[in-house]
Design a protein around this motif. Structure first.
Motif, PDB file in Angstrom:
ATOM      1  N   ASP A  75       0.292   5.386   0.208  1.00 44.39           N
ATOM      2  CA  ASP A  75      -0.566   6.562   0.341  1.00 44.39           C
ATOM      3  C   ASP A  75       0.091   7.683  -0.447  1.00 44.39           C
ATOM      4  O   ASP A  75       1.206   8.098  -0.114  1.00 44.39           O
ATOM      5  CB  ASP A  75      -0.699   6.984   1.799  1.00 44.39           C
ATOM      6  CG  ASP A  75      -1.396   5.950   2.666  1.00 44.39           C
ATOM      7  OD1 ASP A  75      -1.712   4.862   2.163  1.00 44.39           O
ATOM      8  OD2 ASP A  75      -1.613   6.239   3.856  1.00 44.39           O
ATOM      9  N   GLU A 119      -3.579   4.500  -2.056  1.00 45.44           N
ATOM     10  CA  GLU A 119      -4.554   5.288  -1.315  1.00 45.44           C
ATOM     11  C   GLU A 119      -4.462   6.714  -1.854  1.00 45.44           C
ATOM     12  O   GLU A 119      -3.415   7.342  -1.789  1.00 45.44           O
ATOM     13  CB  GLU A 119      -4.267   5.229   0.182  1.00 45.44           C
ATOM     14  CG  GLU A 119      -5.417   5.744   1.013  1.00 45.44           C
ATOM     15  CD  GLU A 119      -5.279   5.397   2.474  1.00 45.44           C
ATOM     16  OE1 GLU A 119      -5.324   6.333   3.284  1.00 45.44           O
ATOM     17  OE2 GLU A 119      -5.109   4.210   2.812  1.00 45.44           O
ATOM     18  N   GLU A 172       0.847  -1.191   0.000  1.00 43.31           N
ATOM     19  CA  GLU A 172       0.000   0.000   0.000  1.00 43.31           C
ATOM     20  C   GLU A 172       0.883   1.241   0.000  1.00 43.31           C
ATOM     21  O   GLU A 172       1.837   1.324   0.777  1.00 43.31           O
ATOM     22  CB  GLU A 172      -0.892   0.032   1.234  1.00 43.31           C
ATOM     23  CG  GLU A 172      -1.735   1.285   1.298  1.00 43.31           C
ATOM     24  CD  GLU A 172      -2.406   1.489   2.644  1.00 43.31           C
ATOM     25  OE1 GLU A 172      -3.126   2.491   2.767  1.00 43.31           O
ATOM     26  OE2 GLU A 172      -2.193   0.689   3.567  1.00 43.31           O
TER      27      GLU A 172
END
Length: 185
Positions: free
Chosen positions: A54, A118, A52
């Motif tokens: 961001d 994200e 992931e």
């Protein structure tokens, strides 16, 4: 073991906030409260198959010495609120995280990896797309390749890792923004 299993049954060991690592911390103040101790690349080498990142559109500082400092907005990897509170101007740029992912995929072409972005990009999808395409473009399996359409939709649950590899790809990108744009496709 799960190469032919549909994604709804496949295993993708995952790290949350994969970029937020002690490996990138320094005295300039960024990543002072890390989720991890090793780099994205080393997480992948250890068996992680979903990372992931961001991605925030916010102020970035370049230059070593104060008289060289320049601020500009960039796509940064930072652990922050939606309004960028928590981002640091010395946080790494999105491209650096993509470079680590690219290095791993180049060295491990039979592995299938999920990248979850994200989205705090404030609509700067063309910049993100340029970074992704230049580093990973030939590796990306798109939902539009599977379902047709603009690529925005949920991850194809009936797809398998073997099907992704048979298409000559080994990366899927998930993101909650940018539908209707080239980034979304």
């Amino acid at each position: 073991i799960d190469q032919n299993s549909p994604f709804k049954r496949a295993v993708f060991p995952t790290t949350h906030n994969s970029f937020n690592s002690k490996a990138y911390a320094n005295l300039n103040g960024h990543y002072t409260d890390p989720n991890h101790t090793v780099s994205i690349y080393d997480q992948l080498r250890a068996g992680i198959r979903a990372v992931e990142m961001d991605v925030h559109w916010t102020s970035h500082l370049t230059g070593t010495w104060p008289w060289e400092w320049k601020y500009s907005n960039e796509l940064l990897l930072c652990h922050a609120q939606g309004n960028n509170v928590g981002c640091h101007p010395n946080d790494r740029v999105f491209a650096e995280g993509l470079d680590e992912l690219s290095r791993f995929l180049n060295e491990n072409p039979n592995e299938v990896v999920l990248l979850y972005v994200e989205d705090y990009m404030q609509g700067h999808y063309s910049e993100a797309l340029n970074m992704v395409q230049s580093r990973l473009g030939s590796r990306i399996y798109t939902a539009s390749a599977h379902y047709g359409g603009n690529g925005c939709g949920e991850l194809p649950r009936d797809l398998s890792k073997a099907q992704v590899r048979a298409a000559g790809k080994n990366l899927l990108i998930m993101c909650a923004g940018g539908c209707g744009t080239a980034w979304g496709a």
